[in-house]
Design a protein around this motif. Structure first.
Motif, PDB file in Angstrom:
ATOM      1  N   LEU A   1     -16.647  -4.210  -0.098  1.00 61.07           N
ATOM      2  CA  LEU A   1     -16.964  -4.256  -1.525  1.00 61.07           C
ATOM      3  C   LEU A   1     -15.846  -4.932  -2.321  1.00 61.07           C
ATOM      4  O   LEU A   1     -16.031  -5.248  -3.500  1.00 61.07           O
ATOM      5  N   ILE A   2     -14.703  -5.141  -1.679  1.00 59.22           N
ATOM      6  CA  ILE A   2     -13.611  -5.879  -2.313  1.00 59.22           C
ATOM      7  C   ILE A   2     -13.752  -7.375  -2.058  1.00 59.22           C
ATOM      8  O   ILE A   2     -13.532  -8.203  -2.947  1.00 59.22           O
ATOM      9  N   SER A   3     -14.122  -7.735  -0.822  1.00 58.80           N
ATOM     10  CA  SER A   3     -14.306  -9.148  -0.483  1.00 58.80           C
ATOM     11  C   SER A   3     -15.302  -9.263   0.664  1.00 58.80           C
ATOM     12  O   SER A   3     -15.318  -8.423   1.569  1.00 58.80           O
ATOM     13  N   SER A   4     -16.099 -10.309   0.628  1.00 62.93           N
ATOM     14  CA  SER A   4     -17.040 -10.588   1.715  1.00 62.93           C
ATOM     15  C   SER A   4     -16.523 -11.700   2.632  1.00 62.93           C
ATOM     16  O   SER A   4     -17.165 -12.022   3.633  1.00 62.93           O
ATOM     17  N   ASP A   5     -15.370 -12.264   2.289  1.00 60.08           N
ATOM     18  CA  ASP A   5     -14.792 -13.320   3.112  1.00 60.08           C
ATOM     19  C   ASP A   5     -14.203 -12.717   4.391  1.00 60.08           C
ATOM     20  O   ASP A   5     -13.366 -11.802   4.317  1.00 60.08           O
ATOM     21  N   PRO A   6     -14.619 -13.179   5.572  1.00 58.71           N
ATOM     22  CA  PRO A   6     -14.157 -12.574   6.828  1.00 58.71           C
ATOM     23  C   PRO A   6     -12.636 -12.576   6.983  1.00 58.71           C
ATOM     24  O   PRO A   6     -12.056 -11.592   7.442  1.00 58.71           O
ATOM     25  N   LYS A   7     -11.976 -13.671   6.610  1.00 57.48           N
ATOM     26  CA  LYS A   7     -10.526 -13.738   6.749  1.00 57.48           C
ATOM     27  C   LYS A   7      -9.831 -12.762   5.794  1.00 57.48           C
ATOM     28  O   LYS A   7      -8.875 -12.068   6.172  1.00 57.48           O
ATOM     29  N   THR A   8     -10.324 -12.693   4.563  1.00 58.95           N
ATOM     30  CA  THR A   8      -9.751 -11.753   3.599  1.00 58.95           C
ATOM     31  C   THR A   8      -9.956 -10.321   4.070  1.00 58.95           C
ATOM     32  O   THR A   8      -9.044  -9.480   3.985  1.00 58.95           O
ATOM     33  N   LEU A   9     -11.150 -10.029   4.576  1.00 56.14           N
ATOM     34  CA  LEU A   9     -11.427  -8.690   5.095  1.00 56.14           C
ATOM     35  C   LEU A   9     -10.477  -8.336   6.233  1.00 56.14           C
ATOM     36  O   LEU A   9      -9.984  -7.205   6.329  1.00 56.14           O
ATOM     37  N   GLN A  10     -10.217  -9.292   7.097  1.00 53.00           N
ATOM     38  CA  GLN A  10      -9.292  -9.068   8.204  1.00 53.00           C
ATOM     39  C   GLN A  10      -7.888  -8.737   7.679  1.00 53.00           C
ATOM     40  O   GLN A  10      -7.218  -7.825   8.189  1.00 53.00           O
ATOM     41  N   ASP A  11      -7.449  -9.480   6.658  1.00 51.33           N
ATOM     42  CA  ASP A  11      -6.132  -9.225   6.059  1.00 51.33           C
ATOM     43  C   ASP A  11      -6.080  -7.844   5.409  1.00 51.33           C
ATOM     44  O   ASP A  11      -5.073  -7.131   5.519  1.00 51.33           O
ATOM     45  N   ILE A  12      -7.164  -7.457   4.717  1.00 49.48           N
ATOM     46  CA  ILE A  12      -7.207  -6.153   4.050  1.00 49.48           C
ATOM     47  C   ILE A  12      -7.156  -5.028   5.076  1.00 49.48           C
ATOM     48  O   ILE A  12      -6.404  -4.056   4.937  1.00 49.48           O
ATOM     49  N   GLU A  13      -7.967  -5.147   6.121  1.00 52.96           N
ATOM     50  CA  GLU A  13      -8.019  -4.100   7.145  1.00 52.96           C
ATOM     51  C   GLU A  13      -6.674  -3.962   7.862  1.00 52.96           C
ATOM     52  O   GLU A  13      -6.232  -2.854   8.180  1.00 52.96           O
TER      53      GLU A  13
ATOM     54  N   SER B   1      -4.984   5.692  -2.790  1.00 52.37           N
ATOM     55  CA  SER B   1      -4.800   4.611  -1.818  1.00 52.37           C
ATOM     56  C   SER B   1      -5.145   3.302  -2.509  1.00 52.37           C
ATOM     57  O   SER B   1      -6.252   3.145  -3.049  1.00 52.37           O
ATOM     58  N   VAL B   2      -4.191   2.369  -2.504  1.00 52.95           N
ATOM     59  CA  VAL B   2      -4.248   1.179  -3.345  1.00 52.95           C
ATOM     60  C   VAL B   2      -4.027  -0.072  -2.501  1.00 52.95           C
ATOM     61  O   VAL B   2      -3.132  -0.100  -1.649  1.00 52.95           O
TER      62      VAL B   2
ATOM     63  N   PRO C   1      -2.971  -6.810 -10.100  1.00 51.55           N
ATOM     64  CA  PRO C   1      -4.102  -5.878 -10.165  1.00 51.55           C
ATOM     65  C   PRO C   1      -4.047  -4.917  -8.976  1.00 51.55           C
ATOM     66  O   PRO C   1      -3.425  -5.197  -7.946  1.00 51.55           O
ATOM     67  N   LEU C   2      -4.692  -3.777  -9.130  1.00 48.69           N
ATOM     68  CA  LEU C   2      -4.697  -2.738  -8.111  1.00 48.69           C
ATOM     69  C   LEU C   2      -6.142  -2.412  -7.735  1.00 48.69           C
ATOM     70  O   LEU C   2      -6.948  -2.089  -8.602  1.00 48.69           O
ATOM     71  N   TYR C   3      -6.456  -2.485  -6.455  1.00 50.69           N
ATOM     72  CA  TYR C   3      -7.767  -2.059  -5.969  1.00 50.69           C
ATOM     73  C   TYR C   3      -7.640  -0.625  -5.446  1.00 50.69           C
ATOM     74  O   TYR C   3      -7.035  -0.388  -4.391  1.00 50.69           O
ATOM     75  N   ILE C   4      -8.223   0.334  -6.161  1.00 49.00           N
ATOM     76  CA  ILE C   4      -8.185   1.731  -5.724  1.00 49.00           C
ATOM     77  C   ILE C   4      -9.359   1.940  -4.771  1.00 49.00           C
ATOM     78  O   ILE C   4     -10.518   1.808  -5.160  1.00 49.00           O
ATOM     79  N   TYR C   5      -9.053   2.301  -3.512  1.00 45.41           N
ATOM     80  CA  TYR C   5     -10.131   2.478  -2.530  1.00 45.41           C
ATOM     81  C   TYR C   5     -10.173   3.880  -1.937  1.00 45.41           C
ATOM     82  O   TYR C   5     -11.105   4.211  -1.199  1.00 45.41           O
ATOM     83  N   GLY C   6      -9.195   4.723  -2.272  1.00 47.14           N
ATOM     84  CA  GLY C   6      -9.187   6.099  -1.787  1.00 47.14           C
ATOM     85  C   GLY C   6      -8.542   7.016  -2.803  1.00 47.14           C
ATOM     86  O   GLY C   6      -7.552   6.642  -3.445  1.00 47.14           O
ATOM     87  N   VAL C   7      -9.121   8.200  -2.966  1.00 42.96           N
ATOM     88  CA  VAL C   7      -8.574   9.199  -3.893  1.00 42.96           C
ATOM     89  C   VAL C   7      -8.556  10.552  -3.189  1.00 42.96           C
ATOM     90  O   VAL C   7      -9.577  10.984  -2.637  1.00 42.96           O
ATOM     91  N   ASP C   8      -7.415  11.189  -3.187  1.00 39.56           N
ATOM     92  CA  ASP C   8      -7.240  12.498  -2.547  1.00 39.56           C
ATOM     93  C   ASP C   8      -7.732  12.493  -1.099  1.00 39.56           C
ATOM     94  O   ASP C   8      -8.322  13.463  -0.624  1.00 39.56           O
ATOM     95  N   GLY C   9      -7.488  11.380  -0.398  1.00 40.33           N
ATOM     96  CA  GLY C   9      -7.767  11.318   1.023  1.00 40.33           C
ATOM     97  C   GLY C   9      -9.157  10.886   1.405  1.00 40.33           C
ATOM     98  O   GLY C   9      -9.485  10.853   2.602  1.00 40.33           O
ATOM     99  N   GLU C  10     -10.022  10.535   0.452  1.00 42.66           N
ATOM    100  CA  GLU C  10     -11.376  10.090   0.793  1.00 42.66           C
ATOM    101  C   GLU C  10     -11.652   8.723   0.186  1.00 42.66           C
ATOM    102  O   GLU C  10     -11.196   8.418  -0.925  1.00 42.66           O
ATOM    103  N   TYR C  11     -12.429   7.901   0.914  1.00 36.38           N
ATOM    104  CA  TYR C  11     -12.816   6.592   0.400  1.00 36.38           C
ATOM    105  C   TYR C  11     -13.704   6.750  -0.835  1.00 36.38           C
ATOM    106  O   TYR C  11     -14.557   7.638  -0.915  1.00 36.38           O
TER     107      TYR C  11
END
Length: 620
Positions: A167-179, A360-361, A332-342
């Protein structure tokens, strides 16, 4: 601990998700029979001189360091933490946000789940990592959190857990970097710090009848300095709320330490109660003594083959009092987890962070340079701000002539411009939550929060929890001998597999916001409002004022902040599912309020009460 998931555990080899889930569930049901060696940690607690912000004081070190070492764990692990108390005080350790499913004797709450760990004694906590995400451990003995007993817990998720990164990016390379970044997060512990030990603070509060709402510094990963501002800066940063408090107390300015004076705290919160300010040392509220300590720098190194494109931060708020605004200049900050849950990711510029919170940012690393990481108090009693640094380069950057950075927040925590986006808890959506909130409940408990007698005495439900309940003198421990349906204002009893509503009512005002934490279960924030709460049940309120409630996709956390009350009452409703029988604490996470009695004992699932293992039952 390493970043590789261990493959010798049988459930990691199971290909079918349903079979994997059955295997994990079966294992969790029998916590006393550990088929695999647990992930083992040793924590030695000592009382020593240390100077996190450049000024030494006696405080708690964990394995000789502050904050304590990170407990890095993998979901599904059995965990064993042996605490060795080498201090001159009794203590316990609580694992904040860890649900302790079927292991309530390892929750670390004195008087409720265990007897205190006496000096020169050790205690073994054993629990199963049923969750994933960012958590923390801390003292649960009086004010010892303020003395430094805390550290991070990072639990890496099962490989089959679906993340929200697409939901942050659909680009495969960007997703790989994020993961890649998310698998190796950087931990950033935010704390407020005092130069006086907590036992002295407690004694002086009781002698003066004044709550001490002033701290000395803000720390990033245990590093910081004392920054004394000129009176002109303090005056320019006063908010409308702070000016209102000054006016109510017939004062015109904050102290040189950036604090609301002690007399004003007493007159606003507990008018008419005699106070003795002569016993309060000047450094508590009035005198600011500058000092220079180490500065935290998060450096993203430049690699020979590629540049890191994203940084993952796990923010862990260990504050004793503060709520702060947090931001990183020009990022900018992408918040993807709060109190231990996505959660469904939110793109923001700043976050309001309070006691016990974890965020989690993900941060895109696009423009090389050195950038201030900011934390500024938004708690009304004090103005204080501090910075750490994020530093990185890319392969083609020279490290010179970096452009000036753009702050998102001011030193009073307010947005630097109207375009600044703050994280919105109201629109927080859980990403594949483990269960959905039930549309109706079985029982409603209306809890009337109030100040009790003095400005440091607080009640969660009209009555202060007696100090003896959370003390060594508590015998028997509640978990060892529950008292079903105890008829008083400081005990709640529930049945297993029921849905419970807790209505937090600020019936008297002014009433500050309270960060409420429940042990043993996460809660859903389903509604809030102003004015009285006249309904007998929440279900009745939902029928009459449906616009005040969200029963479809409310935020789910293990801690929520109640609505502050300035000129009229307010109410906040949290709903939770009883699936984890045991004795749990419900309390305000502000250390002064917890010490002042703002707690309740919850006997969850009294009809399915757990059998305590002999090794815990007999510990003394």
């Amino acid at each position: 601990m390493g970043g590789i998931l261990r493959s010798n555990r049988p459930w990691l080899l199971v290909a079918v998700t349903t079979l994997l889930s059955w295997t994990v569930a079966k294992k969790v049901e029998e916590p006393e029979s550990y088929a695999q060696p647990p992930r083992h940690f040793e924590l030695a607690l000592t009382w020593e001189q240390y100077a996190p912000d450049g000024r030494a004081r006696e405080m708690i070190l964990v394995n000789g360091q502050f904050p304590g070492p990170t407990l890095e764990i993998f979901q599904g692990d059995e965990v064993e933490v042996v605490v060795h108390n080498k201090m001159p005080f009794n203590t316990t350790v609580h694992f904040h946000g860890i649900e302790q499913h079927l292991t309530p004797w390892s929750d670390g709450t004195p008087g409720l789940s265990q007897r205190q760990i006496q000096p020169e004694r050790s205690f073994k906590y054993r629990w199963t990592a049923t969750q994933y995400g960012a958590y923390w451990y801390h003292a649960h003995q009086k004010g010892q959190l303020d003395d430094g007993l805390y550290g991070p817990i990072i639990i890496h998720p099962y490989e089959y857990i679906v993340s929200p990164f697409s939901l942050i990016s659909s680009d495969p390379k960007t997703l790989q970097d994020i993961e890649k970044a998310a698998k190796n997060p950087t931990t950033l512990v935010l704390s407020d710090f005092r130069h006086m030990p907590s036992y002295q603070i407690d004694a002086l509060e009781r002698a003066s009848n004044v709550e001490f709402t002033c701290y000395d510094s803000i720390l990033f990963n245990g590093k910081g300095s004392v920054d004394c501002w000129p009176p002109e800066k303090i005056a320019s940063l006063l908010t409308a709320q702070q000016k209102g408090f000054l006016k109510a107390a017939n004062l015109t300015s904050f102290t040189p330490k950036g604090c609301l004076p002690g007399g004003a705290i007493a007159s606003v919160l507990s008018p008419g109660v005699p106070v003795d300010l002569s016993v309060v040392p000047p450094e508590i509220f009035n005198v600011c003594i500058p000092s220079t300590g180490p500065k935290e720098v998060i450096t993203v190194t430049k690699k020979s083959h590629e540049s890191q494109k994203w940084l993952a931060l796990d923010l862990i708020a260990t504050f004793g009092l503060y709520t702060v605004s947090f931001s990183i200049d020009s990022h900018p900050l992408y918040i993807y987890g709060v109190d231990g849950e996505y959660i469904t990711p939110q793109l923001v510029d700043a976050i309001t962070v309070t006691n016990g919170d974890r965020f989690s940012v993900l941060i895109p690393l696009t423009t090389p340079g050195s950038f201030p990481i900011r934390a500024a108090s938004v708690s009304a009693p004090q103005l204080m701000a501090a910075t750490a640094t994020l530093s990185y380069q890319t392969l083609n950057s020279t490290g010179s002539a970096f452009p000036p950075t753009i702050p998102s927040i001011l030193d009073n925590g307010l947005p630097a411009s109207p375009s600044v986006r703050f994280f919105s808890q109201a629109t927080q959506k859980q990403f594949h939550p483990p269960e959905l909130v039930q549309p109706t409940s079985h029982e409603t408990f209306k809890l009337y929060m109030r100040i009790s007698g003095t400005s440091f005495g607080w009640a969660l439900n009209s009555s202060v929890l007696p100090a003896a309940v959370l003390d060594w003198a508590a015998d028997p421990v509640v978990l060892f001998s529950p008292t079903p349906y105890a008829s008083n204002n400081v005990t709640i009893t529930t049945l297993n597999d029921t849905w419970i509503d807790l209505v937090f009512i600020a019936a008297t005002f002014p009433m500050p916001p309270h960060p409420i934490h429940k042990h043993g279960a996460k809660m859903w924030l389903i509604g809030s409002g102003t004015g009285p709460f006249p309904w007998a049940t929440v279900d009745e309120a939902v029928r009459e004022v449906p616009d005040k409630f969200n029963l479809v996709d409310p935020p789910r956390r293990d801690g929520f902040v109640t609505v502050s009350a300035t000129t009229e009452p307010t109410w906040t409703v949290m709903r939770y599912h009883v699936t984890n029988p045991g004795a749990w604490l419900l309390h305000c996470h502000i250390q002064g309020h917890l010490s002042g009695g703002m707690s309740l004992v919850i006997q969850d699932g009294v009809d399915a009460w757990p059998v305590v293992p002999d090794e815990y039952l007999g510990y003394s």
